[in-house]
Enzyme design. Structure first.
Site, short mmCIF file in Angstrom:
data_model
loop_
_atom_site.label_atom_id
_atom_site.label_comp_id
_atom_site.label_asym_id
_atom_site.label_seq_id
_atom_site.Cartn_x
_atom_site.Cartn_y
_atom_site.Cartn_z
N HIS A 95 0.88 -1.25 0.07
CA HIS A 95 0.02 0.14 0.19
C HIS A 95 1.04 1.29 -0.09
O HIS A 95 1.89 1.13 0.48
CB HIS A 95 -0.87 0.19 1.12
CG HIS A 95 -1.93 -1.17 1.29
ND1 HIS A 95 -2.81 -1.25 0.52
CD2 HIS A 95 -2.00 -2.11 2.35
CE1 HIS A 95 -3.52 -2.53 0.96
NE2 HIS A 95 -3.01 -2.81 1.89
N ALA A 155 -6.47 -5.27 -5.44
CA ALA A 155 -6.49 -6.44 -4.45
C ALA A 155 -7.49 -6.31 -3.50
O ALA A 155 -8.11 -5.15 -3.02
CB ALA A 155 -5.07 -6.43 -3.73
N ILE A 156 -7.91 -7.35 -2.77
CA ILE A 156 -9.13 -7.46 -2.09
C ILE A 156 -8.45 -8.48 -0.87
O ILE A 156 -7.83 -9.56 -0.99
CB ILE A 156 -10.34 -8.03 -2.66
CG1 ILE A 156 -10.85 -7.45 -3.75
CG2 ILE A 156 -11.36 -8.59 -1.49
CD1 ILE A 156 -12.33 -7.78 -4.38
N CYS A 186 0.66 -11.15 -3.26
CA CYS A 186 -0.22 -12.32 -3.02
C CYS A 186 0.22 -13.46 -3.44
O CYS A 186 -0.36 -14.62 -3.68
CB CYS A 186 -1.71 -11.96 -3.77
SG CYS A 186 -2.50 -10.56 -3.41
#
Lengths: 227, 79
Positions: A95, A155-156, A186
């Protein structure tokens, strides 16, 4: 003659939006999410959508492999990137400024008690959002997040406590993409990461994307049939 | 009295495997009904399982990293 109003209108579902204009440190945003979760679980507050950016940070989920971060501690310090372990699914994520982060704190008992439905719903909101920029957002079987032309743009990763959600989504608007080369996002080695700037040639302003996300999110979730 | 805790169905989702991510309490510690007993993760979601009873955690039957399904025995409480 007086118009007759229904005596008891159906209880309206609502979502409050909280926007931050300057980057919010990861831990601070996390503490705010958990505090709101507690308030919602105690029946003292309603649903909230937090929209923000973080200063540079790599986060690892509970099942993350630390080997997916390719920098050591001193290299992280040098680059000014923090490291956080967090209680969500998913693996390593970056992030930073230029990335829209949305943390919905929703009481899923007002929608559906389904983690799978909630994840798919977040993907749908993101697909509708990138469609505003004429981009074909897609879900990829077996991978969560939203993809455009084979590259991941959002992204989740979510957490659920007593059916109240926290964590959420991260959409790459125009972040420093070189930071993604320091991780295996990920844990997926053969799938590239992209941003709206890379896809469009020019990035829309963050403020505009926040507003667009807010609108798409509200229209999706407030249109769903109540539970 | 020994009480066997089995993984409950989580809402309306069909049975799917989850991974034991984290035990927030140790064997021998007391847990209250409704408090977080164990945390599980699926592909992109983490969720906690509340304790069905107040009691002492006698034995963790599954360990962090184990795959579990709805109905699996996860721990034993003394209630």
């Amino acid at each position: 003659m007086a118009t007759e109003f229904p005596t008891s209108p159906p209880a309206a579902r609502s979502i409050e939006t909280q926007r931050f204009d300057t980057p919010v440190p990861y831990q601070q945003a996390f503490d705010m999410q958990r505090a709101r979760c507690g308030e919602i679980e105690a029946g003292r507050a309603g649903n909230l959508l937090m929209l923000l950016e973080h200063p540079p940070v790599f986060t690892l989920g509970r099942r993350s492999d630390p080997n997916n971060i390719l920098l050591n501690a001193s290299q992280l310090r040098e680059k000014g990137i923090e490291l956080h372990y967090v209680d969500r699914g998913g693996d390593v994520t970056y992030h930073g400024p230029g990335q829209l982060v949305a943390y919905p704190i929703l009481d899923l008992s007002q929608w559906r008690l389904s983690i799978r439905w909630y994840l798919r719903s977040l993907e749908e909101v993101l697909v509708r959002l990138v469609a505003r920029y004429d981009l074909p957002g897609e879900r990829l079987d077996g991978f969560s997040g939203v993809w455009v032309r084979g590259a991941k743009v959002a992204a989740i990763g979510v957490g659920i406590h007593n059916w109240v959600t926290f964590h959420g989504i991260a959409l790459n608007v125009a972040p420093n993409m070189t930071h993604f080369t320091h991780i295996i996002p990920c844990g997926i080695t053969d799938k590239p990461v992209t941003s709206l700037r890379q896809l469009l040639g020019d990035a829309p302003p963050m403020n505009e994307v926040m507003t667009a996300f807010d609108e798409e999110f509200r229209s999706y979730f407030l249109d769903q049939p109540p539970s | 009295m020994k009480f066997e805790v089995r993984l409950p169905a989580m809402g309306e989702d069909a049975t799917e495997e989850a991974t034991v991510a984290y035990w927030p309490i140790e064997e021998g510690e007391v847990i209250h009904e409704g408090d977080d007993l164990v945390e599980l993760t699926t592909d992109k979601a983490a969720f906690s399982v509340p304790s069905p009873k107040t009691g002492t955690l006698v034995e963790k039957v599954v360990e962090e990293g184990d795959e579990v399904e709805v109905g699996d025995l996860i721990c034993i409480l003394d209630v």
